[in-house]
Structure formats: C-alpha cells, structure tokens
Design a protein around this motif. Structure first.
Motif, PDB file in Angstrom:
ATOM      1  N   VAL A  14       0.830  -1.206   0.000  1.00  0.00           N
ATOM      2  CA  VAL A  14       0.000   0.000   0.000  1.00  0.00           C
ATOM      3  C   VAL A  14       0.867   1.259   0.000  1.00  0.00           C
ATOM      4  CG1 VAL A  14      -1.585   1.327   1.464  1.00  0.00           C
ATOM      5  CG2 VAL A  14      -2.043  -1.063   0.994  1.00  0.00           C
ATOM      6  N   PHE A  15       2.008   1.218   0.665  1.00  0.00           N
ATOM      7  CA  PHE A  15       2.926   2.359   0.634  1.00  0.00           C
ATOM      8  C   PHE A  15       3.608   2.479  -0.719  1.00  0.00           C
ATOM      9  CE2 PHE A  15       4.378   4.521   4.642  1.00  0.00           C
ATOM     10  CZ  PHE A  15       3.220   4.274   5.349  1.00  0.00           C
ATOM     11  N   ALA A  16       4.017   1.362  -1.290  1.00  0.00           N
ATOM     12  CA  ALA A  16       4.812   1.387  -2.519  1.00  0.00           C
ATOM     13  C   ALA A  16       3.967   1.648  -3.764  1.00  0.00           C
ATOM     14  CB  ALA A  16       5.573   0.080  -2.675  1.00  0.00           C
ATOM     15  N   ALA A  17       2.731   1.197  -3.780  1.00  0.00           N
ATOM     16  CA  ALA A  17       1.898   1.327  -4.985  1.00  0.00           C
ATOM     17  C   ALA A  17       1.673   2.773  -5.418  1.00  0.00           C
ATOM     18  CB  ALA A  17       0.573   0.599  -4.784  1.00  0.00           C
ATOM     19  N   PRO A  18       1.247   3.663  -4.540  1.00  0.00           N
ATOM     20  CA  PRO A  18       1.052   5.046  -4.999  1.00  0.00           C
ATOM     21  C   PRO A  18       2.354   5.712  -5.441  1.00  0.00           C
ATOM     22  CG  PRO A  18       0.074   4.739  -2.826  1.00  0.00           C
ATOM     23  CD  PRO A  18       0.810   3.491  -3.166  1.00  0.00           C
ATOM     24  N   VAL A  19       3.444   5.393  -4.757  1.00  0.00           N
ATOM     25  CA  VAL A  19       4.740   5.953  -5.152  1.00  0.00           C
ATOM     26  C   VAL A  19       5.118   5.438  -6.537  1.00  0.00           C
ATOM     27  CG1 VAL A  19       7.205   5.984  -4.586  1.00  0.00           C
ATOM     28  CG2 VAL A  19       5.509   6.275  -2.783  1.00  0.00           C
ATOM     29  N   GLY A  20       4.888   4.151  -6.780  1.00  0.00           N
ATOM     30  CA  GLY A  20       5.167   3.588  -8.101  1.00  0.00           C
ATOM     31  C   GLY A  20       4.303   4.194  -9.185  1.00  0.00           C
ATOM     32  N   VAL A  21       3.044   4.452  -8.879  1.00  0.00           N
ATOM     33  CA  VAL A  21       2.138   5.067  -9.863  1.00  0.00           C
ATOM     34  C   VAL A  21       2.596   6.486 -10.186  1.00  0.00           C
ATOM     35  CG1 VAL A  21      -0.216   5.930 -10.195  1.00  0.00           C
ATOM     36  CG2 VAL A  21       0.153   3.626  -9.299  1.00  0.00           C
ATOM     37  N   VAL A  22       2.911   7.277  -9.162  1.00  0.00           N
ATOM     38  CA  VAL A  22       3.372   8.651  -9.391  1.00  0.00           C
ATOM     39  C   VAL A  22       4.681   8.650 -10.176  1.00  0.00           C
ATOM     40  CG1 VAL A  22       4.239  10.724  -8.225  1.00  0.00           C
ATOM     41  CG2 VAL A  22       2.155   9.615  -7.416  1.00  0.00           C
ATOM     42  N   ALA A  23       5.612   7.772  -9.796  1.00  0.00           N
ATOM     43  CA  ALA A  23       6.890   7.700 -10.511  1.00  0.00           C
ATOM     44  C   ALA A  23       6.687   7.267 -11.957  1.00  0.00           C
ATOM     45  CB  ALA A  23       7.827   6.737  -9.792  1.00  0.00           C
ATOM     46  N   THR A  24       5.732   6.378 -12.197  1.00  0.00           N
ATOM     47  CA  THR A  24       5.443   5.931 -13.559  1.00  0.00           C
ATOM     48  C   THR A  24       4.860   7.075 -14.389  1.00  0.00           C
ATOM     49  OG1 THR A  24       5.071   3.685 -12.781  1.00  0.00           O
ATOM     50  CG2 THR A  24       4.175   4.240 -14.932  1.00  0.00           C
ATOM     51  N   VAL A  25       3.948   7.827 -13.818  1.00  0.00           N
ATOM     52  CA  VAL A  25       3.353   8.968 -14.533  1.00  0.00           C
ATOM     53  C   VAL A  25       4.409  10.027 -14.823  1.00  0.00           C
ATOM     54  CG1 VAL A  25       1.709  10.877 -14.296  1.00  0.00           C
ATOM     55  CG2 VAL A  25       1.021   8.554 -13.666  1.00  0.00           C
ATOM     56  N   VAL A  26       5.245  10.344 -13.836  1.00  0.00           N
ATOM     57  CA  VAL A  26       6.300  11.342 -14.034  1.00  0.00           C
ATOM     58  C   VAL A  26       7.286  10.855 -15.092  1.00  0.00           C
ATOM     59  CG1 VAL A  26       8.277  12.463 -12.916  1.00  0.00           C
ATOM     60  CG2 VAL A  26       6.067  12.360 -11.749  1.00  0.00           C
ATOM     61  N   SER A  27       7.634   9.587 -15.064  1.00  0.00           N
ATOM     62  CA  SER A  27       8.550   9.029 -16.067  1.00  0.00           C
ATOM     63  C   SER A  27       7.940   9.080 -17.457  1.00  0.00           C
ATOM     64  CB  SER A  27       8.897   7.576 -15.721  1.00  0.00           C
ATOM     65  OG  SER A  27       9.610   7.511 -14.527  1.00  0.00           O
ATOM     66  N   ALA A  28       6.660   8.787 -17.567  1.00  0.00           N
ATOM     67  CA  ALA A  28       5.988   8.837 -18.867  1.00  0.00           C
ATOM     68  C   ALA A  28       5.928  10.268 -19.385  1.00  0.00           C
ATOM     69  CB  ALA A  28       4.582   8.251 -18.760  1.00  0.00           C
ATOM     70  N   LEU A  29       5.683  11.224 -18.501  1.00  0.00           N
ATOM     71  CA  LEU A  29       5.606  12.621 -18.931  1.00  0.00           C
ATOM     72  C   LEU A  29       6.958  13.199 -19.309  1.00  0.00           C
ATOM     73  CD1 LEU A  29       3.029  14.035 -16.347  1.00  0.00           C
ATOM     74  CD2 LEU A  29       2.635  13.495 -18.769  1.00  0.00           C
ATOM     75  N   THR A  30       7.995  12.800 -18.601  1.00  0.00           N
ATOM     76  CA  THR A  30       9.317  13.373 -18.864  1.00  0.00           C
ATOM     77  C   THR A  30      10.119  12.616 -19.921  1.00  0.00           C
ATOM     78  OG1 THR A  30      10.277  12.136 -17.024  1.00  0.00           O
ATOM     79  CG2 THR A  30       9.513  14.375 -16.566  1.00  0.00           C
ATOM     80  N   ALA A  31       9.940  11.305 -20.001  1.00  0.00           N
ATOM     81  CA  ALA A  31      10.765  10.513 -20.927  1.00  0.00           C
ATOM     82  C   ALA A  31       9.948   9.801 -21.998  1.00  0.00           C
ATOM     83  CB  ALA A  31      11.598   9.504 -20.151  1.00  0.00           C
ATOM     84  N   GLY A  32       8.662  10.035 -22.050  1.00  0.00           N
ATOM     85  CA  GLY A  32       7.835   9.448 -23.101  1.00  0.00           C
ATOM     86  C   GLY A  32       7.549   7.964 -22.882  1.00  0.00           C
ATOM     87  N   GLY A  33       7.365   7.278 -23.993  1.00  0.00           N
ATOM     88  CA  GLY A  33       7.010   5.854 -23.960  1.00  0.00           C
ATOM     89  C   GLY A  33       8.088   4.984 -23.343  1.00  0.00           C
ATOM     90  N   LYS A  34       9.343   5.288 -23.644  1.00  0.00           N
ATOM     91  CA  LYS A  34      10.441   4.499 -23.064  1.00  0.00           C
ATOM     92  C   LYS A  34      10.542   4.723 -21.562  1.00  0.00           C
ATOM     93  CE  LYS A  34      13.163   3.811 -27.133  1.00  0.00           C
ATOM     94  NZ  LYS A  34      13.947   2.628 -27.282  1.00  0.00           N
ATOM     95  N   GLY A  35      10.221   5.913 -21.113  1.00  0.00           N
ATOM     96  CA  GLY A  35      10.196   6.182 -19.673  1.00  0.00           C
ATOM     97  C   GLY A  35       9.085   5.410 -18.996  1.00  0.00           C
ATOM     98  N   LEU A  36       7.931   5.327 -19.668  1.00  0.00           N
ATOM     99  CA  LEU A  36       6.804   4.563 -19.129  1.00  0.00           C
ATOM    100  C   LEU A  36       7.167   3.085 -18.997  1.00  0.00           C
ATOM    101  CD1 LEU A  36       3.804   4.308 -18.316  1.00  0.00           C
ATOM    102  CD2 LEU A  36       3.308   3.973 -20.745  1.00  0.00           C
ATOM    103  N   ILE A  37       7.786   2.546 -20.028  1.00  0.00           N
ATOM    104  CA  ILE A  37       8.188   1.133 -19.992  1.00  0.00           C
ATOM    105  C   ILE A  37       9.219   0.901 -18.888  1.00  0.00           C
ATOM    106  CG2 ILE A  37       9.344  -0.715 -21.266  1.00  0.00           C
ATOM    107  CD1 ILE A  37       8.093   0.499 -23.820  1.00  0.00           C
ATOM    108  N   GLY A  38      10.197   1.793 -18.785  1.00  0.00           N
ATOM    109  CA  GLY A  38      11.218   1.659 -17.745  1.00  0.00           C
ATOM    110  C   GLY A  38      10.629   1.709 -16.350  1.00  0.00           C
ATOM    111  N   ALA A  39       9.682   2.614 -16.143  1.00  0.00           N
ATOM    112  CA  ALA A  39       9.050   2.733 -14.826  1.00  0.00           C
ATOM    113  C   ALA A  39       8.199   1.506 -14.517  1.00  0.00           C
ATOM    114  CB  ALA A  39       8.207   3.998 -14.765  1.00  0.00           C
ATOM    115  N   LEU A  40       7.477   0.999 -15.496  1.00  0.00           N
ATOM    116  CA  LEU A  40       6.662  -0.198 -15.269  1.00  0.00           C
ATOM    117  C   LEU A  40       7.532  -1.408 -14.944  1.00  0.00           C
ATOM    118  CD1 LEU A  40       3.911   0.205 -18.018  1.00  0.00           C
ATOM    119  CD2 LEU A  40       3.653   0.474 -15.539  1.00  0.00           C
ATOM    120  N   VAL A  41       8.647  -1.540 -15.640  1.00  0.00           N
ATOM    121  CA  VAL A  41       9.576  -2.638 -15.351  1.00  0.00           C
ATOM    122  C   VAL A  41      10.134  -2.484 -13.930  1.00  0.00           C
ATOM    123  CG1 VAL A  41      11.809  -3.662 -15.967  1.00  0.00           C
ATOM    124  CG2 VAL A  41      10.156  -3.093 -17.757  1.00  0.00           C
TER     125      VAL A  41
END
Length: 151
Positions: A14-41
């Motif tokens: 529960v602590f890690a999930a929201p942080v992972g979601v925010v980091a994934t969104v920020v990565s997608a916004l700043t680095a595009g599709g490759k950032g999204l894939i990297g964050a999801l991995v």
C-alpha cells in the motif's frame, strides 16, 4: 503466513503502490514511452523482488523464530545486491529509459521498505507465546514450599 505477516506485506504494498504510480506517470511525462516502460519494469521488479523476499523470510523463520533478525538481514542484503545487478545489467538497454527505470526503482523500493518498517513497528504482535508449552505441576513450579507437620 500469519495474519500479522500478511498485514505487513499488505502495508508495504500500500505504501509502494502510490509511489510507483506517481513515478510511472512522471517518467511517462518526462521521458515518453520508453520512460513509461522503464518505470513499469521497475515497479514490477520491486514487487517481485520484495514480495519473494518477504515470502522467503516467512518460510525461513516459520519454524525457527530465533533466526529472524539474521534471516531478515540476509534477505534484505540479497535483495539489494540483486537490484544492483539488475540496474547494472539493464543500464545500457535501448528497450526503456534507464534513468526512469533506476529512479522509479529507487523510490519504489524505499517506499516499500518504509512501509514495511512502519507496519512492523506499529503492528501489535505478541512476542511471547500466550499458551504455556508445559502445564505447571503443583507446588514445584510455584516456588512455595509445602507446610511441614512437626508433631
């Protein structure tokens, strides 16, 4: 798995999930599709490594609670080493943005450990077995001596 262990695992997620979601969104916004894939991995790596590590710790300590601290430190050390190896192996990949991967991995792992620590410290766990291992036998275990008849 005991109920308090499941509570700690759930609390960590529960602590890690929201942080992972925010980091994934920020990565997608700043680095595009490759950032999204990297964050999801990265989120998947944290979930798998820490989930399996917790399961291994519970398996190791279920019959031997006296080795909990040593096993916990061993599991945590192995997790950190494997995550470090994972970062090094995928540092030069073109499949995803390695910076987004590394930063998401770092913040999500820190959130997981923080949640685990918080729930471990705040959970009300018994540290003494409430059921005696052997029933008391008369006055021998009470520390009182029987009165003597001196007539």
């Amino acid at each position: 798995m005991q109920s308090n262990d499941a509570r700690i695992l759930r609390g960590s997620a529960v602590f890690a999930a929201p942080v992972g979601v925010v980091a994934t969104v920020v990565s997608a916004l700043t680095a595009g599709g490759k950032g999204l894939i990297g964050a999801l991995v990265a989120v998947a790596v944290v979930a798998v490594f820490f989930g399996l590590g917790f399961a291994a710790l519970m398996r190791i300590t279920q019959d031997k609670p006296q080795v909990t601290m040593m096993a916990g430190m061993l599991v945590y050390t192995v997790q950190m080493l494997l995550i470090g190896v994972f970062i090094i192996v995928f540092s030069g990949t073109t499949l995803f943005n390695s910076r987004a991967f590394a930063l998401t991995l770092l913040v999500t792992a820190l959130a997981w450990v923080g949640g685990q620590v918080r729930h471990s410290l705040t959970s009300k766990m018994l540290y003494v077995d409430p059921v005696p291992s052997a029933p008391a036998k008369g006055a021998a275990h009470t520390g009182k001596s029987e009165p003597r008849d001196e007539t």
